[in-house]
Motif scaffolding. Structure first.
Motif, PDB file in Angstrom:
ATOM      1  N   ALA A 103       0.839  -1.205   0.000  1.00  0.00           N
ATOM      2  CA  ALA A 103       0.000   0.000   0.000  1.00  0.00           C
ATOM      3  C   ALA A 103       0.871   1.250   0.000  1.00  0.00           C
ATOM      4  CB  ALA A 103      -0.931  -0.007   1.213  1.00  0.00           C
TER       5      ALA A 103
ATOM      6  N   LYS B 138       2.106   1.753  -3.551  1.00  0.00           N
ATOM      7  CA  LYS B 138       1.021   2.241  -4.410  1.00  0.00           C
ATOM      8  C   LYS B 138       0.651   3.676  -4.067  1.00  0.00           C
ATOM      9  CE  LYS B 138      -1.116  -2.182  -5.440  1.00  0.00           C
ATOM     10  NZ  LYS B 138      -2.317  -3.016  -5.262  1.00  0.00           N
ATOM     11  N   SER B 139       0.677   4.020  -2.774  1.00  0.00           N
ATOM     12  CA  SER B 139       0.319   5.389  -2.393  1.00  0.00           C
ATOM     13  C   SER B 139       1.376   6.375  -2.873  1.00  0.00           C
ATOM     14  CB  SER B 139       0.129   5.503  -0.879  1.00  0.00           C
ATOM     15  OG  SER B 139       1.359   5.393  -0.204  1.00  0.00           O
ATOM     16  N   THR B 140       2.632   5.966  -2.895  1.00  0.00           N
ATOM     17  CA  THR B 140       3.672   6.843  -3.410  1.00  0.00           C
ATOM     18  C   THR B 140       3.437   7.127  -4.889  1.00  0.00           C
ATOM     19  OG1 THR B 140       5.237   5.932  -1.825  1.00  0.00           O
ATOM     20  CG2 THR B 140       6.156   7.133  -3.674  1.00  0.00           C
TER      21      THR B 140
ATOM     22  N   THR C  31       0.559   6.892  -6.458  1.00  0.00           N
ATOM     23  CA  THR C  31      -0.690   7.653  -6.562  1.00  0.00           C
ATOM     24  C   THR C  31      -0.464   9.114  -6.189  1.00  0.00           C
ATOM     25  OG1 THR C  31      -1.894   5.658  -5.957  1.00  0.00           O
ATOM     26  CG2 THR C  31      -3.096   7.710  -5.827  1.00  0.00           C
ATOM     27  N   ASP C  32       0.357   9.360  -5.158  1.00  0.00           N
ATOM     28  CA  ASP C  32       0.630  10.740  -4.751  1.00  0.00           C
ATOM     29  C   ASP C  32       1.305  11.532  -5.856  1.00  0.00           C
ATOM     30  OD1 ASP C  32      -0.478  10.327  -2.297  1.00  0.00           O
ATOM     31  OD2 ASP C  32       1.430  10.023  -1.251  1.00  0.00           O
TER      32      ASP C  32
ATOM     33  N   ALA D 237      -5.960  12.499   2.887  1.00  0.00           N
ATOM     34  CA  ALA D 237      -5.263  11.234   2.670  1.00  0.00           C
ATOM     35  C   ALA D 237      -5.946  10.440   1.563  1.00  0.00           C
ATOM     36  CB  ALA D 237      -5.250  10.419   3.948  1.00  0.00           C
ATOM     37  N   SER D 238      -5.132   9.762   0.765  1.00  0.00           N
ATOM     38  CA  SER D 238      -5.690   8.939  -0.304  1.00  0.00           C
ATOM     39  C   SER D 238      -6.146   7.594   0.267  1.00  0.00           C
ATOM     40  CB  SER D 238      -4.650   8.720  -1.406  1.00  0.00           C
ATOM     41  OG  SER D 238      -3.604   7.898  -0.937  1.00  0.00           O
ATOM     42  N   GLU D 239      -6.847   6.841  -0.549  1.00  0.00           N
ATOM     43  CA  GLU D 239      -7.338   5.528  -0.122  1.00  0.00           C
ATOM     44  C   GLU D 239      -6.182   4.590   0.221  1.00  0.00           C
ATOM     45  OE1 GLU D 239      -9.818   1.805  -2.022  1.00  0.00           O
ATOM     46  OE2 GLU D 239     -10.175   3.820  -2.820  1.00  0.00           O
ATOM     47  N   MET D 240      -5.121   4.646  -0.562  1.00  0.00           N
ATOM     48  CA  MET D 240      -3.961   3.784  -0.302  1.00  0.00           C
ATOM     49  C   MET D 240      -3.242   4.180   0.983  1.00  0.00           C
ATOM     50  SD  MET D 240      -3.391   1.260  -2.211  1.00  0.00           S
ATOM     51  CE  MET D 240      -4.968   0.784  -2.829  1.00  0.00           C
ATOM     52  N   GLN D 241      -3.194   5.468   1.291  1.00  0.00           N
ATOM     53  CA  GLN D 241      -2.577   5.905   2.532  1.00  0.00           C
ATOM     54  C   GLN D 241      -3.383   5.425   3.737  1.00  0.00           C
ATOM     55  OE1 GLN D 241      -2.434  10.093   1.747  1.00  0.00           O
ATOM     56  NE2 GLN D 241      -0.293  10.021   1.067  1.00  0.00           N
TER      57      GLN D 241
ATOM     58  N   GLN E 173      -2.678   1.789   4.108  1.00  0.00           N
ATOM     59  CA  GLN E 173      -1.353   1.625   4.699  1.00  0.00           C
ATOM     60  C   GLN E 173      -1.409   1.809   6.216  1.00  0.00           C
ATOM     61  OE1 GLN E 173       1.357   4.606   3.342  1.00  0.00           O
ATOM     62  NE2 GLN E 173       2.926   4.059   4.810  1.00  0.00           N
TER      63      GLN E 173
END
Length: 77
Positions: free
Chosen positions: A26, A29-31, A33-34, A43-47, A50
């Motif tokens: 996660a 993926k969040s990196t 996505t950011d 905050a995003s869904e992946m964050q 995480q």
């Protein structure tokens, strides 16, 4: 009692590793996505995923420590 607690420790250790890997995935993926979403607030869904996975990892580690403490207490007596 020892025969019961040993598999519980192994299961908890596996769950720790699973939640750690899911948290790292996660994070990766969040990196990505950011970078794509720019300066969007919040905050995003992946964050959020995480954070949930890392908190889950901490709960499993605490449970494993408690089982080890009980196992040590049983072995001492």
């Amino acid at each position: 009692m020892t025969y019961l607690l040993a598999p519980v420790i192994v299961i908890l250790m596996i769950m720790v590793v699973v939640s750690l890997v899911r948290g790292i995935m996660a994070f990766l993926k969040s990196t990505r996505t950011d970078l794509e979403r720019g300066d969007a607030p919040g905050a995003s869904e992946m964050q959020l995923l995480q954070n949930r996975m890392m908190f889950t990892r901490i709960k499993y580690q605490a449970a494993a420590i408690l089982v080890v403490a009980v196992l040590l207490a049983v072995a001492k007596s």
